[in-house]
Design a protein around this motif. Structure first.
Motif, short mmCIF file in Angstrom:
data_model
loop_
_atom_site.label_atom_id
_atom_site.label_comp_id
_atom_site.label_asym_id
_atom_site.label_seq_id
_atom_site.Cartn_x
_atom_site.Cartn_y
_atom_site.Cartn_z
N HIS A 306 121.92 -42.20 21.82
CA HIS A 306 121.34 -41.38 22.88
C HIS A 306 120.78 -40.08 22.33
O HIS A 306 119.64 -39.68 22.61
CB HIS A 306 122.41 -41.11 23.94
CG HIS A 306 122.03 -40.11 24.99
ND1 HIS A 306 122.42 -38.79 24.92
CD2 HIS A 306 121.30 -40.21 26.11
CE1 HIS A 306 121.95 -38.12 25.96
NE2 HIS A 306 121.27 -38.97 26.71
N ASP A 307 121.58 -39.40 21.50
CA ASP A 307 121.18 -38.10 20.96
C ASP A 307 120.01 -38.24 19.98
O ASP A 307 119.05 -37.46 20.02
CB ASP A 307 122.37 -37.44 20.25
CG ASP A 307 123.49 -37.10 21.22
OD1 ASP A 307 123.27 -37.15 22.44
OD2 ASP A 307 124.61 -36.79 20.75
N VAL A 308 120.11 -39.21 19.09
CA VAL A 308 119.07 -39.37 18.07
C VAL A 308 117.76 -39.81 18.70
O VAL A 308 116.68 -39.36 18.32
CB VAL A 308 119.52 -40.36 16.98
CG1 VAL A 308 118.38 -40.64 16.00
CG2 VAL A 308 120.72 -39.81 16.23
N THR A 309 117.83 -40.71 19.68
CA THR A 309 116.61 -41.17 20.34
C THR A 309 115.86 -40.02 20.98
O THR A 309 114.63 -39.94 20.91
CB THR A 309 116.95 -42.24 21.40
OG1 THR A 309 117.58 -43.35 20.78
CG2 THR A 309 115.68 -42.72 22.10
N ALA A 310 116.59 -39.10 21.60
CA ALA A 310 115.94 -37.93 22.22
C ALA A 310 115.17 -37.13 21.17
O ALA A 310 114.03 -36.70 21.41
CB ALA A 310 116.99 -37.05 22.89
N LEU A 336 122.29 -48.31 15.29
CA LEU A 336 121.39 -47.21 15.59
C LEU A 336 119.95 -47.60 15.31
O LEU A 336 119.05 -47.36 16.12
CB LEU A 336 121.78 -45.98 14.76
CG LEU A 336 120.83 -44.79 14.83
CD1 LEU A 336 120.74 -44.25 16.25
CD2 LEU A 336 121.28 -43.69 13.87
N THR A 337 119.73 -48.23 14.17
CA THR A 337 118.38 -48.67 13.81
C THR A 337 117.84 -49.67 14.82
O THR A 337 116.68 -49.58 15.26
CB THR A 337 118.40 -49.29 12.40
OG1 THR A 337 118.89 -48.34 11.46
CG2 THR A 337 117.00 -49.73 11.99
N ALA A 338 118.68 -50.61 15.23
CA ALA A 338 118.24 -51.63 16.19
C ALA A 338 117.85 -51.00 17.52
O ALA A 338 116.83 -51.36 18.13
CB ALA A 338 119.34 -52.66 16.39
N GLU A 339 118.66 -50.05 18.01
CA GLU A 339 118.37 -49.41 19.29
C GLU A 339 117.14 -48.51 19.21
O GLU A 339 116.35 -48.44 20.14
CB GLU A 339 119.59 -48.61 19.76
CG GLU A 339 120.68 -49.46 20.35
CD GLU A 339 120.22 -50.17 21.60
OE1 GLU A 339 120.08 -49.52 22.65
OE2 GLU A 339 119.97 -51.40 21.52
N LEU A 340 116.97 -47.80 18.11
CA LEU A 340 115.77 -46.98 17.95
C LEU A 340 114.52 -47.84 17.96
O LEU A 340 113.49 -47.47 18.54
CB LEU A 340 115.85 -46.18 16.65
CG LEU A 340 116.80 -44.98 16.64
CD1 LEU A 340 116.84 -44.36 15.24
CD2 LEU A 340 116.39 -43.93 17.65
N ARG A 341 114.61 -48.99 17.31
CA ARG A 341 113.46 -49.90 17.28
C ARG A 341 113.10 -50.35 18.69
O ARG A 341 111.92 -50.54 19.03
CB ARG A 341 113.77 -51.10 16.39
CG ARG A 341 112.57 -52.02 16.16
CD ARG A 341 112.87 -53.09 15.13
NE ARG A 341 112.91 -52.52 13.79
CZ ARG A 341 113.99 -52.41 13.04
NH1 ARG A 341 115.16 -52.83 13.52
NH2 ARG A 341 113.95 -51.89 11.84
N CYS A 344 112.14 -46.52 20.84
CA CYS A 344 111.17 -45.52 20.39
C CYS A 344 109.76 -46.09 20.29
O CYS A 344 109.55 -47.30 20.05
CB CYS A 344 111.59 -44.96 19.03
SG CYS A 344 113.12 -44.01 19.13
N LEU A 345 108.79 -45.22 20.49
CA LEU A 345 107.40 -45.64 20.43
C LEU A 345 106.95 -45.93 19.01
O LEU A 345 106.05 -46.75 18.79
CB LEU A 345 106.51 -44.55 21.05
CG LEU A 345 106.84 -44.18 22.50
CD1 LEU A 345 105.92 -43.07 22.99
CD2 LEU A 345 106.72 -45.41 23.40
N ARG A 346 107.50 -45.22 18.05
CA ARG A 346 107.21 -45.49 16.64
C ARG A 346 108.51 -45.40 15.88
O ARG A 346 109.23 -44.41 15.97
CB ARG A 346 106.21 -44.47 16.08
CG ARG A 346 105.69 -44.86 14.69
CD ARG A 346 105.11 -43.66 13.95
NE ARG A 346 106.13 -42.67 13.67
CZ ARG A 346 106.99 -42.76 12.66
NH1 ARG A 346 106.98 -43.82 11.86
NH2 ARG A 346 107.90 -41.80 12.47
#
Length: 387
Positions: A306-310, A336-341, A344-346
């Protein structure tokens, strides 16, 4: 480089001196001829500049090299010079909640000494400062380095730090809010002391010697029960208007009501804030297959996501570095990598910190080194390089 001409002769000398020092800072041993090629200066100019740097102690002449067969070269040997990195030293200090770390480096950035001391979480400010001073003295004594040889000191601390080195807010350590940390530690040194938020310094250290070398857009997340972040935008550290950028530990207040202390609790009793030992135990039990601990770690990872994605959505970094003191962080990187992918837009590159516990102290050394380099290469310089 074209030789500077005209203007104030002292400025010209400083330009030539800076060019020569830069050529030698790479650690190579160079002859006058090699320095001429590197700087574009004439032989008389190089010889004059080198003589001045020798007198200042910033350059030393090395012994003549032997041939591969052990023979001495014939004729008059060429003079060889190197940057005198040992002419001064730099300290990086990490004032943590449970540990104080000190790293000592020479003017070339080579680490030549370390010391660490444990400290109780509830230690009062005066006692904590005394332990910092003791760790510094121990480091200098072990390395046989005089305090007078220090050119700069960098200091990292949890909390919000203003440009004058005052900790304007820190809930992690008793008596720390409002403390003029730069001024208090500055009394122990005759050189400049610079204070910065620990996550910012960790980001600086990672960009200097870690996995973010060569990157200009970085998010460094110092994971823990109350995480913080340091970031670079277009190659510049982003501190925010009042130094509070990256305080992502408060994001749980935005609709996520589980407090940081409950995230990794396996007993229903909140963990003490920033309790490294307790967190390490939870990660260890989770790795051993304990279901309750595994659920706690999953809560921790989801909050981290949640924090990193923001931050990623706001800053679009090239790389996200996950570091900090929490044992077992490597296991948090894949989810974390899987959720960011997914979110996130990029997608940025995600890496685990390569510097471990020394990250903040190394960033503090880099800050002190930046200031030392400014003094070494400043064109407006007058007198000794340490003036």
């Amino acid at each position: 480089m074209a030789q500077a001409t005209g203007g104030d002769s002292s400025v010209v000398r400083r330009i030539n001196s800076a060019a020569t020092l830069r050529a030698l800072r790479g650690g190579e041993v160079l002859t006058v001829t090699a320095l001429m090629e590197a700087t574009g200066l004439s032989r008389p100019t190089v010889e004059g500049v080198v003589d001045g740097l020798l007198a200042e102690g910033l350059v030393v002449e090395t012994t003549t090299a032997e041939g591969e067969d052990g023979s001495r070269p014939r004729g008059r040997p060429a003079r060889r010079f190197r940057f005198h990195a040992e002419a001064g030293h730099l300290l990086g200090i990490d004032v943590g909640v449970h540990r104080i770390r000190v790293v000592l480096a020479d003017l070339g950035g080579t680490i030549i000494g370390r010391a660490a001391r444990t400290v109780e979480e509830g230690c009062e400010a005066e006692d904590r400062l005394e332990r910092v001073r003791a760790a510094v003295s121990e480091t200098l004594r072990r390395a046989q380095v005089s305090r007078n040889s220090l050119w700069g000191v960098g200091v990292g601390t949890p909390g919000i730090v203003d440009t004058e080195g005052v900790v304007t807010l820190s809930s992690a350590m008793p008596g720390w809010t409002g403390l003029d940390l730069g001024g208090r530690l500055g009394r122990s040194f005759s050189c400049p002391v610079q204070v910065e938020n620990d996550a910012n310094l960790a980001a600086i250290g990672e960009r200097w010697k870690g996995v973010a070398v060569g990157s200009d857009d970085i998010v460094y997340v110092m994971a823990g029960l109350s995480p913080g972040a340091g970031s670079f935008i277009n190659g510049r550290l982003h501190r925010g208007f009042g130094g509070a950028a990256g305080e992502i530990g408060a994001l749980h207040l935005l609709g996520r009501q589980v407090t940081p202390e409950n995230l990794l609790s396996t007993t229903g009793t909140p963990l003490p804030p920033l309790d490294e030992a307790a967190v390490g135990e939870v990660f260890r039990h989770a790795a051993e297959g304990d279901r309750t601990a595994g659920e706690a770690v999953d809560r921790f990872v989801q909050r981290l996501i949640h924090d990193v994605t923001a931050l990623v959505l706001a800053l679009d970094p090239e790389i996200v570095v996950i570091g900090g003191w929490a044992a077992g962080l490597a296991d948090a990187v894949p989810p974390l990598t899987a959720e960011l992918r997914r979110l996130c837009l990029r997608m940025p590159r995600v890496e685990l910190s390569a510097l471990g516990a020394d990250g903040v102290a190394l960033g503090a050394v880099r800050v002190a080194l930046d200031r030392a380099e400014h003094r070494l290469f400043a064109v407006e310089h007058t007198g000794s390089a340490r003036a």
